[in-house]
Design an enzyme around this catalytic site. Structure first.
Site, mmCIF file in Angstrom:
data_model
loop_
_atom_site.group_PDB
_atom_site.id
_atom_site.type_symbol
_atom_site.label_atom_id
_atom_site.label_comp_id
_atom_site.label_asym_id
_atom_site.label_seq_id
_atom_site.Cartn_x
_atom_site.Cartn_y
_atom_site.Cartn_z
ATOM 1 N N HIS A 27 43.821 -49.073 11.337
ATOM 2 C CA HIS A 27 43.152 -50.317 11.734
ATOM 3 C C HIS A 27 42.203 -50.063 12.912
ATOM 4 O O HIS A 27 41.915 -50.957 13.687
ATOM 5 C CB HIS A 27 44.163 -51.413 12.080
ATOM 6 N N THR A 28 41.742 -48.835 13.019
ATOM 7 C CA THR A 28 40.750 -48.511 14.049
ATOM 8 C C THR A 28 39.351 -48.434 13.454
ATOM 9 O O THR A 28 38.372 -48.550 14.182
ATOM 10 C CB THR A 28 41.071 -47.149 14.701
ATOM 11 N N SER A 45 38.197 -45.458 -19.122
ATOM 12 C CA SER A 45 39.190 -45.011 -18.145
ATOM 13 C C SER A 45 40.446 -44.605 -18.890
ATOM 14 O O SER A 45 41.064 -45.424 -19.580
ATOM 15 C CB SER A 45 39.523 -46.133 -17.151
ATOM 16 N N GLY A 105 47.616 -47.162 -1.781
ATOM 17 C CA GLY A 105 47.121 -46.862 -0.438
ATOM 18 C C GLY A 105 46.642 -45.427 -0.283
ATOM 19 O O GLY A 105 46.409 -44.963 0.823
ATOM 20 N N LEU A 106 46.475 -44.710 -1.402
ATOM 21 C CA LEU A 106 45.961 -43.336 -1.328
ATOM 22 C C LEU A 106 44.496 -43.281 -1.773
ATOM 23 O O LEU A 106 43.949 -42.226 -2.031
ATOM 24 C CB LEU A 106 46.829 -42.376 -2.149
ATOM 25 N N SER A 127 40.465 -46.061 -5.305
ATOM 26 C CA SER A 127 39.193 -46.756 -5.517
ATOM 27 C C SER A 127 38.012 -45.920 -5.024
ATOM 28 O O SER A 127 37.018 -45.775 -5.736
ATOM 29 C CB SER A 127 39.204 -48.138 -4.863
ATOM 30 N N ASP A 142 37.592 -44.273 3.602
ATOM 31 C CA ASP A 142 38.009 -43.765 2.286
ATOM 32 C C ASP A 142 36.902 -42.985 1.584
ATOM 33 O O ASP A 142 37.130 -41.896 1.056
ATOM 34 C CB ASP A 142 38.456 -44.934 1.382
HETATM 35 P P1 ADP Z 1 43.828 -47.855 -3.637
HETATM 36 O O1 ADP Z 1 42.403 -47.527 -3.383
HETATM 37 O O2 ADP Z 1 44.672 -47.759 -2.421
HETATM 38 O O3 ADP Z 1 44.431 -47.089 -4.770
HETATM 39 P P2 ADP Z 1 42.651 -50.377 -4.335
HETATM 40 O O4 ADP Z 1 43.224 -51.713 -4.599
HETATM 41 O O5 ADP Z 1 41.608 -50.231 -3.283
HETATM 42 O O6 ADP Z 1 43.886 -49.396 -4.054
HETATM 43 O O7 ADP Z 1 42.015 -49.794 -5.662
HETATM 44 C C1 ADP Z 1 42.765 -49.751 -6.850
HETATM 45 C C2 ADP Z 1 41.911 -50.245 -8.007
HETATM 46 O O8 ADP Z 1 40.853 -49.300 -8.285
HETATM 47 C C3 ADP Z 1 42.667 -50.341 -9.321
HETATM 48 O O9 ADP Z 1 43.356 -51.574 -9.410
HETATM 49 C C4 ADP Z 1 41.558 -50.231 -10.339
HETATM 50 O O10 ADP Z 1 40.872 -51.462 -10.467
HETATM 51 C C5 ADP Z 1 40.591 -49.255 -9.675
HETATM 52 N N1 ADP Z 1 40.828 -47.874 -10.138
HETATM 53 C C6 ADP Z 1 41.190 -46.810 -9.398
HETATM 54 N N2 ADP Z 1 41.272 -45.692 -10.159
HETATM 55 C C7 ADP Z 1 40.956 -46.055 -11.425
HETATM 56 C C8 ADP Z 1 40.854 -45.365 -12.681
HETATM 57 N N3 ADP Z 1 41.127 -44.067 -12.784
HETATM 58 N N4 ADP Z 1 40.475 -46.080 -13.769
HETATM 59 C C9 ADP Z 1 40.199 -47.390 -13.666
HETATM 60 N N5 ADP Z 1 40.291 -48.095 -12.531
HETATM 61 C C10 ADP Z 1 40.660 -47.448 -11.412
HETATM 62 MG MG MG Z 2 41.054 -48.608 -2.127
#
Ligand code: ADP
Ligand code: MG
Length: 387
Positions: free
Chosen positions: A36-37, A69, A126-127, A130, A172
């Site tokens: 949160h920085t 996907s 959280g890894l 996205s 990220d």
């Molecule tokens: P995090 O980034 O921590 O994993 P987020 O909520 O920011 O969580 O992002 C997750 C979202 O990103 C998923 O719900 C999906 O919509 C999208 N996403 C991530 N990887 C894929 C993938 N390989 N195929 C399709 N969608 C993906």
């Molecule tokens: Mg994310």
């Protein structure tokens, strides 16, 4: 690299009836310290992971951008001519279309092509699956056109902020682009410069997934942004040059404590002490002081738990339990909070026993087995050249 790319080639052929021309990889990440920085323009110290999103691409000549996907087992396509105007629809493909749209806005043509996306980053844990998705798709759409790496990270962040509608900081996308094998990266979220921080030998990093994501998350995030702003405003009344908590030290905060409400004060105390912990952590890394690194993780967690109030029962349980397991040097929640993962620093050789212990304790308490990921610090995004 043998696993995902090889499988991807076969799936690509099945799906699109042709071989992929190129393959790109962009990693997920875990943040070691500095939580949160980022939106307070301070410091973060993430590592890029060997868990990554792979995007394979080939041109299709039919005027469509097609994406499949493998994780979602779903295909989406758009006419190339509609990329600049198609709206988001609250779907995973928004991340792909958002990146394509930002490329168009930045003056790059998006080619008519087939994309196959397959990720080993768990989604929503959280890894940063996205950012891994955004960066690998951006590279696939760019092909052999070069883009400045910082511009690439900023472009992917804009896709997530403006098109997906998630007001995330730069960490990220930045670490997905700039990750370094065997090292963490200290990012200055104001200057957007970074410093490579080699990790000492003798330690392992394990992420433990609480398997929960409490709804509170996004409204609390907005509240924290506002509360930090209130603390900045209070300091500014006496020191007009201050524009963010980055400019406020722990000493300043004590001086101005009486001029702000208790809640903004505690939020600001987390941010200022966390920035100081980042500096101390990087120094401890440099002198290979694993014990000090671990203690700083625990101090970070306590500050997030009590001052920033973004932890939850499950995360606190994982941290407290971890600290009672032999070989654990330190642990804390990582990411936005209210669920997601903890990051655990473990003395080499103790990771397997740690995973068994934490899984069984958590299962007993919450009735669900937490997924654990051994985090190997890996390189940032690039084309994968396979034989
Ligand atoms: P995090 O980034 O921590 O994993 P987020 O909520 O920011 O969580 O992002 C997750 C979202 O990103 C998923 O719900 C999906 O919509 C999208 N996403 C991530 N990887 C894929 C993938 N390989 N195929 C399709 N969608 C993906
Ligand atoms: Mg994310």
């Amino acid at each position: 690299m043998a696993g995902p790319p090889r499988l991807l080639r076969e799936v690509f052929r099945e799906r699109f009836g042709m071989a992929p021309e190129c393959l790109f990889r962009a990693p997920g990440r875990i943040n070691l310290i500095g939580e949160h920085t980022d939106y307070n323009l301070g410091f973060v110290v993430p590592v890029a992971l060997d868990l990554a999103c792979y995007t394979a691409v080939s041109s299709n000549g039919c005027g469509q951008l097609r994406v499949f996907s493998a994780n979602q087992n779903e295909a989406v396509e758009w006419p190339i001519s509609s990329i600049a105007s198609a709206p988001p629809r609250g779907h995973w493909s928004d991340y792909v279309l958002g990146v394509a749209r930002e490329l168009v806005r930045a003056g790059y043509d998006v080619p008519s092509c087939n994309l196959l996306v397959s990720s080993t980053v768990p989604t929503g844990a959280g890894l940063s699956s996205s950012a891994a998705l955004e960066v690998s798709v951006a590279l696939a759409l760019l092909g052999d056109r070069k883009m400045d790496p910082l511009e690439l990270a900023l472009l992917c962040r804009r896709a997530e902020n403006e098109f997906v509608g998630m007001p995330c900081g730069i960490m990220d996308q930045y670490i997905s682009v700039f990750g370094r094998e065997g090292a963490a990266v200290k990012i200055d979220c104001r200057s957007l410069e970074h410093e490579i921080v080699p990790l000492p030998p003798g330690m392992e990093i394990v992420a433990v997934n609480s398997m929960v994501k409490h709804e509170l998350g996004s409204s609390a995030y907005r509240d924290r942004v506002r509360e930090c702003g209130e603390a900045v405003d209070a300091v500014r009344r006496r020191r007009p040059e201050v524009t963010s908590l980055r400019d406020v030290t722990s000493t300043d905060l004590r001086t101005f404590a009486s001029e702000m409400a208790p809640v903004p004060f505690r939020r600001a105390r987390h941010v200022t002490t966390e920035n100081a912990r980042v500096e101390a952590f990087v120094e401890a890394c440099r002198r290979c002081d694993l014990a000090a690194m671990g203690e700083l993780l625990v101090a970070s967690h306590r500050s997030l738990q009590h001052d920033y109030e973004v932890s939850c029962e499950e995360l606190d349980f994982l941290v407290d339990t971890a600290l009672s397991v032999p070989g654990v040097l330190g642990a804390r929640m990582t990411g936005g909070g209210f669920g997601g993962c903890t990051v655990n620093l473990i003395a080499a050789g103790h990771a397997a026993a740690f995973v068994r212990a934490i899984q069984s304790a958590y299962r007993e308490r919450f009735g669900v087995t937490p997924e654990c990921y051994l985090c190997r610090p890996a390189a940032g995004a690039a084309e994968v050249r396979t034989v």
